[in-house]
Scaffold this active site. Structure first.
Site, PDB file in Angstrom:
ATOM      1  N   CYS A 102       6.850 -11.294 -23.608  1.00 40.75           N
ATOM      2  CA  CYS A 102       8.018 -12.110 -23.919  1.00 40.75           C
ATOM      3  C   CYS A 102       8.510 -12.848 -22.663  1.00 40.75           C
ATOM      4  CB  CYS A 102       9.103 -11.253 -24.568  1.00 40.75           C
ATOM      5  SG  CYS A 102      10.342 -12.224 -25.436  1.00 40.75           S
ATOM      6  N   HIS A 219       6.258  -8.043 -28.926  1.00 35.45           N
ATOM      7  CA  HIS A 219       6.632  -6.841 -28.160  1.00 35.45           C
ATOM      8  C   HIS A 219       5.893  -5.591 -28.644  1.00 35.45           C
ATOM      9  CE1 HIS A 219      10.156  -8.249 -25.848  1.00 35.45           C
ATOM     10  NE2 HIS A 219      10.360  -9.078 -26.853  1.00 35.45           N
ATOM     11  N   GLU A 221       5.514  -2.920 -27.073  1.00 35.00           N
ATOM     12  CA  GLU A 221       6.225  -1.722 -26.592  1.00 35.00           C
ATOM     13  C   GLU A 221       7.387  -1.345 -27.506  1.00 35.00           C
ATOM     14  OE1 GLU A 221       6.889  -4.670 -25.695  1.00 35.00           O
ATOM     15  OE2 GLU A 221       8.922  -4.879 -24.913  1.00 35.00           O
TER      16      GLU A 221
END
Lengths: 246, 83
Positions: A102, A219, A221
Site C-alpha cells: 500500500c 494488504h 498482512e
C-alpha cells in the site's frame, strides 16, 4: 521434508534464521499489522525507525501501509527521502528482499525501485473493501509458488492506488513477467468491474526486473489471522518467506 | 540575492485527471457549459538564495526533478523573479 508449508509448526527457526524489519515512518499505520503477521510465522521481527541508518541485519525489509508524512505532495514522495531509505535502497541494490504494501508500494514507486506510479483512484474515492487477486508472474518468487488458477481474497484500503506506467514501461513489465497480481472477480476473471481503482490492465502489484523488490496495493498482512476471518494473505506472505530463505 | 520561484506542476496530458473531470461536472452544473478540459495541478512558491538567476533556476529545477514533481506522471514549469 517440506519446511515451508502453510503449517509453520514444522518451521525450524534455527536452521533458517531470518529477520524481518518493518520500517516505521511518521504516519505509518499498518506497521504493527505487518509485525504481527510475520511474528505469527515465528520469525524474528523488528521495527526500524525511519530516522535510523541501521537495518539491524534484516534479511527482509517491509515498508508498511499508512499515510507517511500525511501523504503531502504525493503519496510516498517525502518518505522516499527519509534517512533510513538510503540503507533500504542499498539493501535492494545488493539484491536484498524488500516489500512495499500500500503506502509502502507508493514509496517504492517514488524511489523508482519498481516501475510506474500510483495515481488517485479514478473514482476519486477512498476504497476500503475485500477484493480478489490473481497471481501473474511465474518467475517472481513472491507469486511463482501460488496457485495461478485461484483468486485470493485480500483487503484494499487506499485513495491513490491507480497503477500507471507509460506504454514502453508497461510492455517491459509484461515481457519480463514482472506483474505480480491483477485485480479479478471471485471466479478469477480480470474485468473492468473487478478493477477497484482504475489501475492500468488491473495491475495490483509489480516487482523490479531483478525480482527482489515487490510492491502491491492490497494488504496480505490484514488477512493473515484466522481470528480476522480471512487467511488468504498468509499464502502470499509465506511465499515471501520462502523467497528470502531460498 | 534571494529569488522567488513560482512553480506549476500539472498532470501529463495523457494522464487521466479525475479531479479535473469532477470539477468540470460541477462547473457544468452551474450551467457553464462552455468550459472544457479542466486540469488540476499544484502551484508551489518558494524562495532560494543564489548568486545569479541561472544558479537559482538550476537549484529549483533540481528540486522539481528530485522531489516536487514526479516526471512519470507530471510536468512542471518554473517562473523566476527577484524576491
Amino acid at each position: 521434508m517440506t519446511l515451508y508449508t502453510y503449517d509453520f509448526s514444522t518451521y525450524d527457526y534455527y536452521l533458517c534464521p531470518m529477520k524481518v524489519g518493518v520500517v516505521v515512518f511518521p504516519g505509518s499505520n499498518c506497521d504493527q499489522d505487518a509485525v504481527d503477521a510475520f511474528e505469527s510465522f515465528d520469525l524474528s521481527v523488528v521495527k526500524l525507525w525511519h530516522k535510523d541508518h541501521d537495518l539491524q541485519g534484516c534479511d527482509l525489509v517491509v515498508l508498511p501501509g499508512g499515510f507517511s508524512y500525511g501523504d503531502y505532495l504525493r503519496t510516498g514522495a517525502v518518505a522516499r527521502f527519509s534517512p533510513i531509505m538510503t540503507e533500504v535502497i542499498a539493501h535492494a541494490n545488493r539484491g536484498g528482499y524488500l516489500m512495499g504494501i500500500c503506502n509502502g508500494f507508493q514509496i517504492l514507486a517514488e524511489a523508482q525501485l519498481v516501475p510506474g506510479v500510483l495515481l488517485r483512484n479514478t473514482s476519486q474515492q477512498y476504497v476500503c473493501k475485500n477484493i480478489y487477486l490473481k497471481p501473474q508472474s511465474t518467475s517472481a518468487l513472491l507469486t511463482a509458488g501460488l496457485d495461478h488458477d485461484r483468486a485470493y481474497k485480500i483487503p484494499i484500503a487506499h485513495g491513490d492506488g491507480c497503477y500507471f506506467a507509460n506504454n514502453e514501461a508497461l510492455a517491459r513489465l509484461n515481457d519480463n513477467d514482472q506483474v505480480l497480481f491483477r485485480y479479478c472477480d471471485e471466479a478469477g476473471n480480470s474485468t473492468d468491474a473487478a478493477n477497484p481503482n482504475g489501475s492500468l490492465d488491473n495491475i495490483a502489484g509489480v516487482c523490479n526486473d531483478r525480482r527482489n523488490v515487490f510492491g502491491m496495493m492490497p494488504h496480505p498482512e490484514r488477512a493473515a489471522d484466522a481470528a480476522l476471518g480471512n487467511t488468504d494473505g498468509r499464502y502470499i506472505l509465506e511465499q515471501l518467506l520462502t523467497a528470502v530463505l531460498a | 540575492m534571494t529569488y522567488l520561484a513560482e512553480i506549476d506542476i500539472m498532470p501529463q496530458k495523457e494522464i487521466l485527471d479525475p479531479q479535473g473531470k469532477a470539477v468540470k461536472l460541477g462547473l457544468h452544473n452551474l450551467n457553464m457549459d462552455s468550459i472544457d478540459n479542466v486540469r488540476i495541478g499544484k502551484h508551489i512558491r518558494l524562495e532560494v538564495d543564489a548568486a545569479s538567476e541561472d544558479e537559482a533556476r538550476a537549484t529549483v529545477d533540481a528540486a522539481c526533478r528530485q522531489l516536487l514533481a514526479n516526471l512519470i506522471m507530471e510536468e512542471y514549469s518554473i517562473t523566476m523573479k527577484t524576491a
